[in-house]
Each structure stands twice: as structure tokens, then as C-alpha cells.
Design an enzyme around this catalytic site. Sequence first.
Site, PDB file in Angstrom:
ATOM      1  N   CYS A   1       5.683  -0.164   7.620  1.00 45.64           N
ATOM      2  CA  CYS A   1       5.287   0.957   6.760  1.00 45.64           C
ATOM      3  C   CYS A   1       6.503   1.398   5.955  1.00 45.64           C
ATOM      4  CB  CYS A   1       4.789   2.104   7.630  1.00 45.64           C
ATOM      5  SG  CYS A   1       4.351   3.584   6.705  1.00 45.64           S
ATOM      6  N   LEU A   2       6.269   1.722   4.684  1.00 47.25           N
ATOM      7  CA  LEU A   2       7.371   2.156   3.823  1.00 47.25           C
ATOM      8  C   LEU A   2       7.989   3.469   4.305  1.00 47.25           C
ATOM      9  CD1 LEU A   2       5.753   1.407   0.336  1.00 47.25           C
ATOM     10  CD2 LEU A   2       7.391  -0.016   1.597  1.00 47.25           C
TER      11      LEU A   2
ATOM     12  N   GLN B   1       2.928   9.878   1.334  1.00 44.99           N
ATOM     13  CA  GLN B   1       4.220   9.173   1.282  1.00 44.99           C
ATOM     14  C   GLN B   1       5.039   9.541   0.050  1.00 44.99           C
ATOM     15  OE1 GLN B   1       2.307   5.131   2.177  1.00 44.99           O
ATOM     16  NE2 GLN B   1       4.206   5.042   3.357  1.00 44.99           N
TER      17      GLN B   1
ATOM     18  N   HIS C   1      -2.892   7.181   7.105  1.00 45.58           N
ATOM     19  CA  HIS C   1      -1.919   8.083   6.468  1.00 45.58           C
ATOM     20  C   HIS C   1      -2.593   9.382   6.032  1.00 45.58           C
ATOM     21  CE1 HIS C   1       1.952   6.143   6.215  1.00 45.58           C
ATOM     22  NE2 HIS C   1       1.461   5.030   5.707  1.00 45.58           N
TER      23      HIS C   1
ATOM     24  N   HIS D   1      -4.630   1.178   7.613  1.00 42.00           N
ATOM     25  CA  HIS D   1      -3.293   1.773   7.602  1.00 42.00           C
ATOM     26  C   HIS D   1      -3.223   2.945   6.611  1.00 42.00           C
ATOM     27  CE1 HIS D   1       1.258   1.236   7.804  1.00 42.00           C
ATOM     28  NE2 HIS D   1       1.104   2.033   6.775  1.00 42.00           N
ATOM     29  N   GLU D   2      -3.773   2.751   5.409  1.00 46.26           N
ATOM     30  CA  GLU D   2      -3.681   3.807   4.384  1.00 46.26           C
ATOM     31  C   GLU D   2      -4.589   4.993   4.728  1.00 46.26           C
ATOM     32  OE1 GLU D   2      -1.178   3.619   2.559  1.00 46.26           O
ATOM     33  OE2 GLU D   2      -0.815   1.496   2.964  1.00 46.26           O
TER      34      GLU D   2
ATOM     35  N   GLY E   1       0.838  -1.192   0.000  1.00 41.69           N
ATOM     36  CA  GLY E   1       0.000   0.000   0.000  1.00 41.69           C
ATOM     37  C   GLY E   1       0.874   1.242   0.000  1.00 41.69           C
TER      38      GLY E   1
HETATM   39 NI    NI Z   1       2.397   3.169   5.675  1.00 36.19          NI
END
Ligand code: NI
Length: 170
Positions: free
Chosen positions: A94-95, A53, A140, A136-137, A48
Site C-alpha cells: 500500500c502506498l 490517502q 481504505h 483494498h481501495e 490504486g
Molecule cells: Ni492502499
Amino acid sequence: MATLRITKHGEDVLKRVSEPVDFDKLKKKLPGLLKDMWATMYGVNGVGLAAPQIGLNIRLAIIDVRPDQKPQRLVLINPEIVSKEGGIDEEEGCLSVPGLYAKVKRYARVRIRATDHHGKPYEMSGEGLLARAFQHEIDHLDGKLFIDHLSLTERLRVARILKDLRLNWT
Ligand code: NI
């Protein structure tokens, strides 16, 4: 198509509440933007990626949790959770916080409402990894990271790890 730099924990863009997308205004730029987002996400084996991000505070995210090892590309524009149930504690990453994993409690099943890349509204239910990705998204887009869900003790433990990890982030 380009891979973009992924913003990291500590950067302001990840802490802001993102603005709703006006689909008609974004329509022209959207295909190119999504191409870059997919390339960026797949380039680092993510499941995701949310617009903050890549430095954009707009309510747009993509998800592909590859159910049955097959691609399932989901575009979420202005997503909202319409129902949720159950609870499950599982490891999450998470990225934007590369190298860190921690157990986070999430709803086990959620149903979302969003707009797709054609501007068409849809609803979709998810469980397991997909339910986790939805939450999660959307977090963000509300300026939250998974580590914000940890207990104070856990957060202190993680702060020390983050200090070391951050040295390797670009
Ligand atoms: Ni994330």
C-alpha cells in the site's frame, strides 16, 4: 496538475470511515481532483489510490492495474461490493505503508457497483489483481489498511518492521 503528499499509516484520516460523495456537489472540483490523484498514483507507480490517502475522507478511489500492459483508468465513486467468491492469499502492499508487503487473504472474484467520473452508475467484475484492488481501495474508504487483515502474530512481526520503515517516511 500536482502530485500530492500521500498520507501514511498512523494518520487519523486513514482510520476514519469516509463520507458518501454527493456527485453534484463534487462535480466542479472532480476533474482537477482526479488529475492530481492520477498524477500522484502514477508518480509512485501505484495501481490504486483512495481519497483518504490524499487527506480527504470521501468515498472516492481510482484504480489502474494495467491489464495487458495497457492503461485502464477506473474511477470509483461510492463503490460497493455486490458479490464476491473464492479466496486467494497473495502478497499485498500500500502506498500508505511504503516498504511493507504481506500476504493477505482476499476474495478471488468480486463484482462492484460504483459511479464513474461522469456521474454514471456502473457495475464491473474483477478477478486477480483487479479484484484485490477493488477490495483494498474500498477498505481504505472504511478506514482499513491491508495490515488490519493480518493475524495477531503477523501483526506483531510487522509492527517491528514498521517502526524502522516509519523513520524514512515523509
Ligand atoms: Ni492502499
